[in-house]
Design a protein around this motif. Structure first.
Motif, PDB file in Angstrom:
ATOM      1  N   ARG A 180       0.832  -1.206   0.000  1.00  0.00           N
ATOM      2  CA  ARG A 180       0.000   0.000   0.000  1.00  0.00           C
ATOM      3  C   ARG A 180       0.866   1.256   0.000  1.00  0.00           C
ATOM      4  NH1 ARG A 180      -3.154  -1.304   3.915  1.00  0.00           N
ATOM      5  NH2 ARG A 180      -1.765  -0.598   5.541  1.00  0.00           N
ATOM      6  N   GLU A 181       1.885   1.266   0.855  1.00  0.00           N
ATOM      7  CA  GLU A 181       2.765   2.428   0.951  1.00  0.00           C
ATOM      8  C   GLU A 181       3.483   2.677  -0.371  1.00  0.00           C
ATOM      9  OE1 GLU A 181       6.460   4.184   3.657  1.00  0.00           O
ATOM     10  OE2 GLU A 181       5.689   2.172   4.069  1.00  0.00           O
ATOM     11  N   ALA A 182       4.033   1.632  -0.974  1.00  0.00           N
ATOM     12  CA  ALA A 182       4.731   1.775  -2.253  1.00  0.00           C
ATOM     13  C   ALA A 182       3.777   2.284  -3.333  1.00  0.00           C
ATOM     14  CB  ALA A 182       5.351   0.443  -2.666  1.00  0.00           C
ATOM     15  N   PHE A 183       2.593   1.726  -3.379  1.00  0.00           N
ATOM     16  CA  PHE A 183       1.613   2.127  -4.385  1.00  0.00           C
ATOM     17  C   PHE A 183       1.227   3.601  -4.228  1.00  0.00           C
ATOM     18  CE2 PHE A 183      -2.860   2.491  -5.773  1.00  0.00           C
ATOM     19  CZ  PHE A 183      -2.700   2.155  -7.110  1.00  0.00           C
ATOM     20  N   LEU A 184       0.963   4.013  -3.000  1.00  0.00           N
ATOM     21  CA  LEU A 184       0.573   5.405  -2.766  1.00  0.00           C
ATOM     22  C   LEU A 184       1.717   6.369  -3.053  1.00  0.00           C
ATOM     23  CD1 LEU A 184      -1.631   4.994   0.434  1.00  0.00           C
ATOM     24  CD2 LEU A 184      -2.395   5.451  -1.910  1.00  0.00           C
ATOM     25  N   ILE A 233      11.191   5.146  -3.790  1.00  0.00           N
ATOM     26  CA  ILE A 233      10.217   4.356  -3.027  1.00  0.00           C
ATOM     27  C   ILE A 233      10.939   3.254  -2.273  1.00  0.00           C
ATOM     28  CG2 ILE A 233       8.247   2.775  -3.189  1.00  0.00           C
ATOM     29  CD1 ILE A 233       7.349   4.433  -5.656  1.00  0.00           C
ATOM     30  N   ALA A 234      11.880   2.591  -2.950  1.00  0.00           N
ATOM     31  CA  ALA A 234      12.644   1.511  -2.318  1.00  0.00           C
ATOM     32  C   ALA A 234      13.364   2.016  -1.075  1.00  0.00           C
ATOM     33  CB  ALA A 234      13.631   0.921  -3.320  1.00  0.00           C
ATOM     34  N   THR A 235      13.979   3.182  -1.189  1.00  0.00           N
ATOM     35  CA  THR A 235      14.694   3.767  -0.060  1.00  0.00           C
ATOM     36  C   THR A 235      13.729   4.090   1.079  1.00  0.00           C
ATOM     37  OG1 THR A 235      16.330   4.722  -1.550  1.00  0.00           O
ATOM     38  CG2 THR A 235      16.199   5.673   0.650  1.00  0.00           C
ATOM     39  N   GLN A 236      12.616   4.702   0.735  1.00  0.00           N
ATOM     40  CA  GLN A 236      11.651   5.117   1.754  1.00  0.00           C
ATOM     41  C   GLN A 236      10.981   3.928   2.440  1.00  0.00           C
ATOM     42  OE1 GLN A 236       9.630   8.563   0.504  1.00  0.00           O
ATOM     43  NE2 GLN A 236       8.160   8.529   2.163  1.00  0.00           N
ATOM     44  N   VAL A 237      10.666   2.874   1.673  1.00  0.00           N
ATOM     45  CA  VAL A 237       9.982   1.709   2.241  1.00  0.00           C
ATOM     46  C   VAL A 237      10.974   0.758   2.914  1.00  0.00           C
ATOM     47  CG1 VAL A 237       8.501  -0.269   1.654  1.00  0.00           C
ATOM     48  CG2 VAL A 237       8.084   1.937   0.602  1.00  0.00           C
ATOM     49  N   GLY A 238      12.247   0.844   2.504  1.00  0.00           N
ATOM     50  CA  GLY A 238      13.269  -0.010   3.106  1.00  0.00           C
ATOM     51  C   GLY A 238      13.400  -1.364   2.438  1.00  0.00           C
ATOM     52  N   ARG A 292      13.647  -4.135  -6.913  1.00  0.00           N
ATOM     53  CA  ARG A 292      12.904  -5.297  -7.439  1.00  0.00           C
ATOM     54  C   ARG A 292      11.666  -5.582  -6.610  1.00  0.00           C
ATOM     55  NH1 ARG A 292      16.459 -10.418  -8.768  1.00  0.00           N
ATOM     56  NH2 ARG A 292      14.363 -11.237  -8.559  1.00  0.00           N
ATOM     57  N   MET A 293      11.782  -5.414  -5.304  1.00  0.00           N
ATOM     58  CA  MET A 293      10.637  -5.655  -4.435  1.00  0.00           C
ATOM     59  C   MET A 293       9.561  -4.597  -4.691  1.00  0.00           C
ATOM     60  SD  MET A 293       9.217  -7.696  -2.392  1.00  0.00           S
ATOM     61  CE  MET A 293      10.495  -8.801  -1.882  1.00  0.00           C
ATOM     62  N   VAL A 294       9.961  -3.358  -4.930  1.00  0.00           N
ATOM     63  CA  VAL A 294       8.991  -2.306  -5.240  1.00  0.00           C
ATOM     64  C   VAL A 294       8.226  -2.683  -6.507  1.00  0.00           C
ATOM     65  CG1 VAL A 294       8.709   0.109  -5.957  1.00  0.00           C
ATOM     66  CG2 VAL A 294      10.242  -0.464  -4.067  1.00  0.00           C
ATOM     67  N   LYS A 295       8.928  -3.223  -7.504  1.00  0.00           N
ATOM     68  CA  LYS A 295       8.260  -3.657  -8.732  1.00  0.00           C
ATOM     69  C   LYS A 295       7.241  -4.755  -8.436  1.00  0.00           C
ATOM     70  CE  LYS A 295      12.030  -2.417 -11.805  1.00  0.00           C
ATOM     71  NZ  LYS A 295      13.098  -2.881 -12.688  1.00  0.00           N
ATOM     72  N   LYS A 296       7.593  -5.671  -7.555  1.00  0.00           N
ATOM     73  CA  LYS A 296       6.646  -6.723  -7.165  1.00  0.00           C
ATOM     74  C   LYS A 296       5.453  -6.133  -6.423  1.00  0.00           C
ATOM     75  CE  LYS A 296       9.927 -10.532  -6.968  1.00  0.00           C
ATOM     76  NZ  LYS A 296      10.552 -11.567  -6.137  1.00  0.00           N
ATOM     77  N   TYR A 297       5.730  -5.193  -5.530  1.00  0.00           N
ATOM     78  CA  TYR A 297       4.653  -4.532  -4.794  1.00  0.00           C
ATOM     79  C   TYR A 297       3.701  -3.822  -5.758  1.00  0.00           C
ATOM     80  CZ  TYR A 297       7.196  -5.024  -0.307  1.00  0.00           C
ATOM     81  OH  TYR A 297       7.829  -5.483   0.819  1.00  0.00           O
ATOM     82  N   MET A 298       4.283  -3.124  -6.722  1.00  0.00           N
ATOM     83  CA  MET A 298       3.451  -2.393  -7.684  1.00  0.00           C
ATOM     84  C   MET A 298       2.613  -3.354  -8.525  1.00  0.00           C
ATOM     85  SD  MET A 298       3.728   0.748  -7.052  1.00  0.00           S
ATOM     86  CE  MET A 298       2.952   1.435  -8.492  1.00  0.00           C
TER      87      MET A 298
END
Length: 173
Positions: free
Chosen positions: A122-126, A138-143, A147-153
């Motif tokens: 949710r955080e990455a998407f928003l 986003i990766a930096t902010q979410v920690g 690649r994980m951000v891409k999966k989240y998206m």
């Protein structure tokens, strides 16, 4: 009359007044209370009560009603935020009452969909959709890694596609 309709009629007759009073106190609005009491019993029709004793029945009804109250309050918050943003727009660009209702319903469905997502998804998407951040930020902010951000998206966009199909009436629930 079959056993289910007889037991439902008894349940309704026994507990409707009590539930209506509970909801009136909680909502401070007799019309909303009546609507939510009705919705509570509709849920019982769709998911029959298994509790046999009086206390268990009331507890079950109160649990369903509590969830409906939370949904009601969340919906009101979204509607108020939407109406506040509309108030900032010129009168000539105001949507019709029907369009307003559709927009509020869509906002509510999107909010419910976002609430079902895991917190990091949710955080990455928003961050991507509302703030326009690139995946690296986003990766930096979410920690997590990019690649994980891409999966989240991908996960969030799949939920969006499912929601869109549901709103278009394409999926049977």
């Amino acid at each position: 009359m079959d056993i289910v309709s007889t037991s439902f009629t008894h349940l309704y007759g026994t507990h409707h007044g009590w539930l209506l009073g509970l909801l009136r106190r909680r909502l401070n609005d007799r019309w909303d209370a009546a609507d939510l009491a009705h919705d509570t019993f509709i849920r019982i029709l769709n998911r029959p009560l298994t509790e046999a004793d009086h206390v268990g029945q009331r507890s079950y009804l109160a649990t369903i009603a509590r969830g409906l109250c939370i949904d009601h309050w969340r919906r009101r918050q979204l509607e108020k935020a939407w109406l506040d943003s509309l108030a900032q727009r010129p009168q000539t660009t105001q949507p019709s009452p029907e369009q307003r209702a559709i927009i509020v319903e869509t906002l509510y469905e999107v909010d419910a969909m976002l609430a079902r997502l895991p917190s990091k998804v949710r955080e990455a998407f928003l961050l991507a959709q509302l703030h326009g951040l690139p995946y690296k930020q986003i990766a930096t902010q979410v920690g997590v890694g990019e690649r994980m951000v891409k999966k989240y998206m991908a996960q969030a966009l799949l939920h969006c596609a499912i929601l869109e199909a549901e709103l278009d009436g394409m999926l049977v629930q």
